[in-house]
Design an enzyme around this catalytic site. Structure first.
Site, mmCIF file in Angstrom:
data_model
loop_
_atom_site.group_PDB
_atom_site.id
_atom_site.type_symbol
_atom_site.label_atom_id
_atom_site.label_comp_id
_atom_site.label_asym_id
_atom_site.label_seq_id
_atom_site.Cartn_x
_atom_site.Cartn_y
_atom_site.Cartn_z
ATOM 1 N N THR A 184 0.830 -1.219 0.000
ATOM 2 C CA THR A 184 0.000 0.000 0.000
ATOM 3 C C THR A 184 0.857 1.258 0.000
ATOM 4 O O THR A 184 0.359 2.338 -0.261
ATOM 5 C CB THR A 184 -0.954 0.035 1.227
ATOM 6 O OG1 THR A 184 -0.175 -0.014 2.422
ATOM 7 C CG2 THR A 184 -1.941 -1.117 1.199
ATOM 8 N N GLY A 185 2.128 1.129 0.304
ATOM 9 C CA GLY A 185 3.038 2.282 0.267
ATOM 10 C C GLY A 185 3.472 2.583 -1.162
ATOM 11 O O GLY A 185 3.278 1.761 -2.063
ATOM 12 N N LYS A 245 14.723 -6.076 20.699
ATOM 13 C CA LYS A 245 15.375 -6.729 21.839
ATOM 14 C C LYS A 245 16.821 -7.081 21.500
ATOM 15 O O LYS A 245 17.736 -6.817 22.278
ATOM 16 C CB LYS A 245 14.570 -7.989 22.198
ATOM 17 C CG LYS A 245 15.091 -8.764 23.366
ATOM 18 C CD LYS A 245 14.020 -9.771 23.805
ATOM 19 C CE LYS A 245 14.619 -10.903 24.580
ATOM 20 N NZ LYS A 245 15.031 -12.034 23.714
ATOM 21 N N ALA A 295 2.728 1.782 16.224
ATOM 22 C CA ALA A 295 1.579 2.604 15.834
ATOM 23 C C ALA A 295 0.306 1.830 16.113
ATOM 24 O O ALA A 295 -0.032 0.881 15.413
ATOM 25 C CB ALA A 295 1.670 2.942 14.350
ATOM 26 N N TYR A 315 -8.173 -5.482 11.432
ATOM 27 C CA TYR A 315 -7.280 -4.372 11.804
ATOM 28 C C TYR A 315 -7.334 -4.150 13.315
ATOM 29 O O TYR A 315 -6.309 -4.125 13.989
ATOM 30 C CB TYR A 315 -7.735 -3.118 11.068
ATOM 31 C CG TYR A 315 -6.884 -1.887 11.268
ATOM 32 C CD1 TYR A 315 -5.555 -1.856 10.859
ATOM 33 C CD2 TYR A 315 -7.417 -0.728 11.836
ATOM 34 C CE1 TYR A 315 -4.782 -0.715 11.012
ATOM 35 C CE2 TYR A 315 -6.656 0.415 11.992
ATOM 36 C CZ TYR A 315 -5.343 0.426 11.573
ATOM 37 O OH TYR A 315 -4.580 1.559 11.713
#
Ligand code: UDP
Length: 329
Positions: free
Chosen positions: A36-37, A106, A115, A146
């Site tokens: 989607t980017g 980590k 986000a 989602y």
């Protein structure tokens, strides 16, 4: 020089975050699977030696050589149309992707900010929504892929914090808008501006009485920057509390664009939240942050961006990721 990994780097928020951290003097490693980017959002950064890019899907094992001080996990589809088209990828990036990045954080002793979203509150029964509200989510509805991935993300992030002592930050992002939103992602703002620019009627879903509160992207980025550098590990709402009905919002876009088109009403999508407004008391107190850009100002800047897009983009309604659906999720 600090080095930061930003996932979802070619997306709307990710690309603005890349710009901000470059400006602040960081080395930025961008990562995106480009489903989607869009690389055009970060093309201007490729010439900089402080910027590198990995074309990678974070739902698979993530490796980044060298030191990392910070990770921002912003990879995810983020509009209801996307969840319907790529539900399994949406679930995977919020769950498996988050797990991979927590593991990376980590191993590098890096601080990670994930986000999250106002969608963790679902169709809220508490108004405005504060961080102590647990939400009202339909796990098997169209938004469930989602919402539940993001809720799992928060749980996993908190577990890494408490069990491994990892430095974690969680931002709950409310509706945000600005340049580089995808014109065809189905969200209200690009939908309305796109329709106005193409000379089509504006499609309001339901009777338009549902509310949202829209935050300009620069304000959000400032809040994220402050949260990352704060020492606060519990979730923080970021958004603009200026609430408006979707019908009023469509009317604002008509005035802004000067279009002669009218508003037409379409069916309300299933589980569409009826009202949404962030309670930002926590962000005000902990980050000394509040939005500065009014909707009038922010919409003007956003319209400038959309108006100047190449005409063919306006008329190309296909999704770059249409092919993904057919492949193994
Ligand atoms: N919406 C609308 N017309 C459109 C696209 C969206 O009326 O063409 C409505 C949608 O039903 C929702 C609101 O606008 O009530 C905000 O939608 P968006 O997808 O931007 O964000 P979200 O629902 O995820 O907050």
């Amino acid at each position: 020089m600090k080095r930061i990994l930003i996932t979802g780097a070619a997306g709307f928020l990710g690309s603005h975050l890349c710009d901000r951290f470059i400006r602040e003097g960081y080395k930025v490693v961008g990562m995106d699977n480009l489903i989607t980017g869009d690389l055009k959002n970060i093309e201007h950064l490729f010439k900089l030696k402080e910027f590198e890019f990995y074309h990678h899907d974070v739902s698979k094992f993530v490796h980044v050589p060298g030191q990392l001080d910070y990770i921002l996990h912003f990879a995810s589809p983020a509009s209801p149309i996307d969840y319907l088209k790529i539900p399994i990828q949406t679930l995977k990036v919020g769950s498996l992707g988050t797990h991979n990045l927590l593991g990376l954080a980590k191993s590098k002793s890096a601080r990670i900010l994930v986000a999250s979203t106002s969608e963790v509150y679902g169709d809220p029964l508490v108004h405005p929504q504060n961080e102590d509200y647990w939400g009202h989510v339909n796990p098997i509805g169209p938004r469930g892929v989602y919402d539940e991935a993001k809720r799992f993300q928060e749980a996993m992030t908190m577990a890494y914090h408490t069990f491994h002592g990892l430095e974690t930050r969680v931002v709950r992002i409310f509706n945000t808008y600005g340049p580089r939103m995808r014109l065809n992602d189905g969200r209200a703002l690009p939908a309305f501006i796109g329709q106005a620019l193409r000379g089509e009627d504006l499609t309001v879903f339901g009777d338009g009485s549902q509310t949202r509160s829209f935050c300009y992207v620069d304000d959000l980025v400032e809040g994220i920057y402050r949260l990352l550098l704060s020492d606060y590990h519990l979730p923080v709402n970021l958004g603009n509390p200026d609430e408006i009905t979707i019908l009023e919002f469509a009317e604002e876009i008509i005035r802004l664009t000067g279009t002669n088109q009218k508003i037409v009403f379409k069916d309300l999508p299933k589980d569409d939240p009826k009202q949404r407004q962030p309670d930002i008391s926590r962000a005000k107190k902990i980050l000394e942050w509040e939005p500065k850009v009014s909707r009038t100002e922010g919409l003007k800047l956003t319209y400038e961006y959309f108006k100047n897009l190449p005409k063919d983009e306006l008329y190309n309604s296909s999704h770059r990721f249409d092919h993904v659906k057919a492949t193994s999720a």
